[in-house]
Scaffold this motif. Structure first.
Motif, PDB file in Angstrom:
ATOM      1  N   LEU A 185       0.820  -1.207   0.000  1.00 34.45           N
ATOM      2  CA  LEU A 185       0.000   0.000   0.000  1.00 34.45           C
ATOM      3  C   LEU A 185       0.854   1.257   0.000  1.00 34.45           C
ATOM      4  N   ILE A 186       1.961   1.254   0.730  1.00 35.23           N
ATOM      5  CA  ILE A 186       2.839   2.426   0.781  1.00 35.23           C
ATOM      6  C   ILE A 186       3.533   2.639  -0.560  1.00 35.23           C
ATOM      7  N   ILE A 187       4.102   1.573  -1.121  1.00 32.90           N
ATOM      8  CA  ILE A 187       4.846   1.703  -2.379  1.00 32.90           C
ATOM      9  C   ILE A 187       3.923   2.089  -3.528  1.00 32.90           C
ATOM     10  N   MET A 188       2.837   1.357  -3.679  1.00 36.69           N
ATOM     11  CA  MET A 188       1.935   1.639  -4.791  1.00 36.69           C
ATOM     12  C   MET A 188       1.218   2.975  -4.599  1.00 36.69           C
ATOM     13  N   GLY A 189       0.832   3.265  -3.360  1.00 37.01           N
ATOM     14  CA  GLY A 189       0.190   4.549  -3.094  1.00 37.01           C
ATOM     15  C   GLY A 189       1.112   5.712  -3.384  1.00 37.01           C
ATOM     16  N   GLY A 190       2.369   5.607  -2.944  1.00 37.03           N
ATOM     17  CA  GLY A 190       3.329   6.683  -3.185  1.00 37.03           C
ATOM     18  C   GLY A 190       3.647   6.860  -4.661  1.00 37.03           C
ATOM     19  N   LEU A 191       3.813   5.755  -5.381  1.00 35.85           N
ATOM     20  CA  LEU A 191       4.112   5.842  -6.813  1.00 35.85           C
ATOM     21  C   LEU A 191       2.966   6.500  -7.576  1.00 35.85           C
ATOM     22  N   MET A 192       1.766   6.014  -7.354  1.00 33.17           N
ATOM     23  CA  MET A 192       0.620   6.572  -8.074  1.00 33.17           C
ATOM     24  C   MET A 192       0.394   8.031  -7.698  1.00 33.17           C
ATOM     25  N   ASP A 193       0.515   8.312  -6.436  1.00 31.75           N
ATOM     26  CA  ASP A 193       0.225   9.653  -5.936  1.00 31.75           C
ATOM     27  C   ASP A 193       1.170  10.698  -6.523  1.00 31.75           C
ATOM     28  N   THR A 194       2.466  10.458  -6.436  1.00 37.31           N
ATOM     29  CA  THR A 194       3.443  11.482  -6.808  1.00 37.31           C
ATOM     30  C   THR A 194       3.658  11.593  -8.308  1.00 37.31           C
ATOM     31  N   PHE A 195       3.716  10.466  -9.012  1.00 43.21           N
ATOM     32  CA  PHE A 195       4.038  10.553 -10.437  1.00 43.21           C
ATOM     33  C   PHE A 195       2.842  10.958 -11.295  1.00 43.21           C
ATOM     34  N   LEU A 196       1.645  10.815 -10.773  1.00 43.29           N
ATOM     35  CA  LEU A 196       0.497  11.333 -11.506  1.00 43.29           C
ATOM     36  C   LEU A 196       0.500  12.858 -11.547  1.00 43.29           C
ATOM     37  N   GLN A 197       1.248  13.488 -10.640  1.00 44.43           N
ATOM     38  CA  GLN A 197       1.316  14.953 -10.604  1.00 44.43           C
ATOM     39  C   GLN A 197       2.270  15.518 -11.654  1.00 44.43           C
TER      40      GLN A 197
END
Length: 264
Positions: A185-197
């Motif tokens: 959840l941390i890895i996938m959440g962080g990847l999706m969250d930051t790189f979508l910006q």
């Protein structure tokens, strides 16, 4: 083990330094996280900067409606820093909180107030998150030299997202049962969250839907300060709101899971 509530002469807050020391120790003895911070962050900057350097990108500041035309490499360094901070801070706090939960429960049974442990954990998460954000912001200077005000905006954005994912790690640490679930959840959440910006790899980066992501406020604040000479305090507060929400839910669950059981 000390039992602070059994002595009437003991100050209400005298156990706090001990509880804080336990919390900081738990969150700073993760050697893998330390190695990731020292080695992964600069390597990640190097890779991302090599991929995007020199490419011009459009980035929208929602508070002003202004669309900035900026160096894609510099923008990608900010999103790469945010991504590094989310994963490392979330990983450190989740691992420490989950492993210490049984010990925290024993401290409550021994007489420690739950409010003391909650205060200690909150302060420890804040200190660790700030240290990770500071190192990540300093490492960016080897690849890009923004103005002084721009760098402080980047640092503030990193600090807020570190607090947010530190709080998220705390929530997962008291909620999930296995390491794999929390790390995923941390890895996938962080990847999706930051790189979508980042519009470099996401055509929807300037769409309103991204305002619902935790990294939206810190990214807007960092980019506005570094490139737009604009201080977007409201967006920084938006990031703090996410941190407060995650920490509130996590600490409520922590209080429930460490309370004394008086009967069946």
């Amino acid at each position: 083990m000390p039992a602070p509530e059994t002595s009437p002469t003991r100050s209400l807050y005298s156990p706090f330094p001990t509880a804080l020391r336990f919390s900081v120790r738990d969150q700073t003895r993760n050697r893998l996280a330390g190695l990731l911070l020292l080695v992964f962050v600069p390597v990640w900057y190097l890779v991302m900067n090599a991929m995007a350097s020199g490419e011009a990108l459009d980035f929208k500041l929602y508070a002003t409606g202004q669309v900035l035309r900026i160096d894609g490499g510099h923008l990608t360094l900010i999103s790469a820093g945010l991504n590094s901070v989310t994963m490392i801070t979330g990983f450190v706090v989740f691992d420490a909180v989950r492993k210490a939960l049984a010990f925290d429960r024993r401290l409550v049974f021994a007489g420690y107030r739950q409010s003391t442990l909650i205060g200690a954990k909150t302060l420890a998460v804040t200190a660790v998150a700030t240290a990770i954000a500071l190192y990540t912001a300093l490492a960016i200077l080897f690849f890009w030299r923004p103005t002084g005000a721009g760098w402080f905006a980047v640092l503030a954005g990193f600090a807020i997202i570190a607090l947010t994912y530190g709080a998220f790690g705390l929530l997962l640490g008291v909620l999930v049962k296995r390491d794999l679930e929390g790390f995923f959840l941390i890895i996938m959440g962080g990847l999706m969250d930051t790189f979508l910006q980042n519009p470099l790899g996401n055509p929807l980066a300037n769409k309103p839907v991204l305002q619902w992501f935790p990294s939206f406020g810190p990214m807007q604040f960092a980019v506005g300060g570094a490139f737009g000479h604009t201080t977007l305090w409201g967006h920084l507060a938006l990031g703090l709101g996410w941190a407060a929400a995650f920490s509130t839910v996590g600490l409520v669950i922590f209080r429930i899971r460490t309370r004394k059981r008086t009967g069946r």
